[in-house]
Design an enzyme around this catalytic site. Structure first.
Site, PDB file in Angstrom:
ATOM      1  N   LYS A   1       0.437  -1.160  -0.158  1.00  0.00           N
ATOM      2  CA  LYS A   1      -0.194   0.023  -0.383  1.00  0.00           C
ATOM      3  C   LYS A   1       1.204   1.540  -0.295  1.00  0.00           C
ATOM      4  CE  LYS A   1      -3.916  -1.649   2.798  1.00  0.00           C
ATOM      5  NZ  LYS A   1      -4.996  -1.121   2.182  1.00  0.00           N
TER       6      LYS A   1
ATOM      7  N   ARG B   1     -10.445 -11.778   1.714  1.00  0.00           N
ATOM      8  CA  ARG B   1     -10.912 -12.574   1.467  1.00  0.00           C
ATOM      9  C   ARG B   1     -10.474 -14.429   1.206  1.00  0.00           C
ATOM     10  NH1 ARG B   1     -12.022  -9.420  -3.640  1.00  0.00           N
ATOM     11  NH2 ARG B   1     -11.335  -7.605  -2.958  1.00  0.00           N
TER      12      ARG B   1
END
Length: 500
Positions: free
Chosen positions: A278, A352
């Protein structure tokens, strides 16, 4: 811990550091709400103060007045309820929660507070007690020995004509349990990531399990057990960190359980993005990427404290997503708990993967329903902002049931679809599934991915709390800056519904 008691004595006659009263907005100006019961001189003094301050009575507006004649408490806190008439005595529960929370948050040195907002019925008592106890939360932080401990409200007395009602006493007691559960979740999320990592999270859960009144059993799978058990999603996400992953299972299983509910929480204790790292500014709040797991743990403990006749099993999918030398790569293929192979496209879409394993494991026990909760996608915030969660499900009636639980508890959530036409975005040429779809509709394709791991025939819902789990702005209502504990109230209310 903040305790709650009820009293039907006049607020002005109670001994406390502060008393909270309500104002309403009438023709743009603040006036005391109906039913305050103050002596004439005290009411006149407060009316003059409100006028001098230019108070409007808007929702969550707070004004403090000291040394009011005829009032025993040294401080009177006036909390706005919004537009109404001077005779209005009934308000929405969330209006009362936020007003009580805003009033309690405003107090810097008071430890005992009487809250005299309009609370004639049991539902209003519950709302006021919840708002006050949630507003009393203070995060201690990591301080040196010279630091003074934060002063918080320790005792709340809710003034109500229903003070002798068993139902009113019961909802007040529940408010304390809920507040303690949310405080635990908030503390976990607020904790610095060098102190909260998968193993220390598991240790915290074990410690808390020993202190709740109901028996909660805890099992922890370490990295070797995860490999042996086929949890490729959790192992893959956590393999780039020196802090190995864990899967913690908490179970509250009363002897006469009427049903069973499984709760699965995303627990990324820090999310650097992995090799798909990020930007630095995007990492500042990534200690909060385990808020779903915190909410699940807190809910299981709350169910046990309340003795709910429902089996509740929580699955905490814990990993630290780091770009170490052994880190997962884009284009890797991993095998999940249910045997599905998944092609990794973006290591920053890790949530996920751990949830897929957790949902598959939860389904093996055959629960009546599964709910997963996660800070899953930035797309949730694009669609719904910072205060509203998204709910997706494989069963519309169950999705509506989860939404109703959120509405009842005052946690804003909105139903979202799982469009079948987006499923093709998850097709892979090298594995059973690609783990990420296109940018547009990213919240929905994440939900479609998770749906692949749900046991056929089991009602399942997914709650994306990327926005409302962490408040980067100013505090409001009973919601502090930082961790909010969002989801605990919704999940607890949902579980209570299974108690009949």
């Amino acid at each position: 811990m903040t305790t709650v008691s009820l009293s039907d004595r006049p607020a002005h006659d109670l001994t406390a550091d502060a008393v909270v009263l309500a104002t309403v907005q009438v023709d743009g100006s603040a006036t005391l709400a109906a039913g305050h019961g103050l002596p004439r001189g005290a009411a006149a003094h407060l009316a003059t103060s409100l006028k001098a301050h230019g108070a409007s009575g808007a929702a969550e507006e707070v004004h403090t007045v000291a040394a009011v004649p005829g009032v025993k408490a040294g401080l009177v806190v006036l909390a706005g309820l919004g537009s109404a008439t001077a005779r209005t005595t009934s308000f929405e529960p969330e209006v009362l929660r936020r007003a009580a929370g805003a009033a309690i948050r405003s107090l810097k040195a008071a430890t005992t507070v009487a809250v005299a907002l309009p609370a004639g019925d049991v539902g209003s008592v519950a709302a006021v007690a919840e708002g006050a106890t949630l507003g009393a939360y203070r995060y201690a932080g990591v301080r040196g020995p010279a630091a003074k401990p934060a002063v918080g409200v320790e005792k709340v007395t809710v003034v109500t004509s229903s003070a002798r009602s068993k139902d009113a006493k019961a909802v007040a007691a529940r408010a304390v349990v809920l507040a303690e559960a949310k405080a635990y979740a908030r503390d976990l999320v607020n904790m610095p990531p060098n102190l909260l990592f998968p193993q220390s999270f598991a240790d915290s859960v074990r410690t808390r399990a020993g202190s709740v009144s109901g028996k909660v059993t805890v099992t922890v799978l370490d990295e070797k057990a995860l490999v042996k058990g086929g949890f490729g999603g959790i192992v893959g996400v956590g393999q780039g960190s020196i802090n190995p992953p864990r899967l913690v299972t908490l179970t509250w299983a009363p002897a006469k359980a009427k049903s069973s509910v499984a709760l699965v929480g995303k627990g990324i204790t820090f999310d650097s993005g992995g090799l798909c790292i990020k930007p630095p500014a995007s990492m500042l709040t990534m200690k909060s990427d385990m808020a779903g797991a915190a909410a699940v743990a807190a809910t299981v403990f709350a169910a046990a404290e309340l003795g709910l006749p429902v089996k509740v099993t929580g699955y905490l999918c814990l990993a630290e997503n780091m770009p170490g030398g052994a880190a997962q790569r884009p284009s890797d293929v991993v095998t999940m708990r249910n045997g599905t192979t998944v092609e990794i496209l973006d290591t920053d879409a890790e949530g996920r993967m751990v949830l897929g394993d957790g949902i598959a494991l939860a389904g093996e026990a055959g629960p009546d329903a599964i709910v997963d909760i996660a800070t899953l996608t930035g797309a949730q915030m694009v669609a719904l902002g910072g205060r509203v969660a998204g709910i997706m499900a494989n069963d519309d009636p169950f999705r509506d049931r989860v939404r109703a639980a959120a509405d009842t508890s005052g946690e804003a959530a909105w139903p979202m679809p799982l469009p079948a036409d987006l499923r093709s975005q998850l097709d892979s040429t090298v594995a059973d599934l690609a783990h990420k779809g296109e940018r547009w509709g990213g919240m929905l394709t994440a939900g479609l991915f998770l749906k692949e791991f749900v046991t056929e025939g089991t009602p399942w819902a997914h709650i994306d709390i990327a926005g409302p789990s962490f408040n980067e702005g100013s505090a409001w209502g009973y919601t502090p800056k930082g961790a909010t504990g969002f989801g605990v109230a919704t999940l607890l209310t949902l579980v209570e519904g299974y108690a009949g």
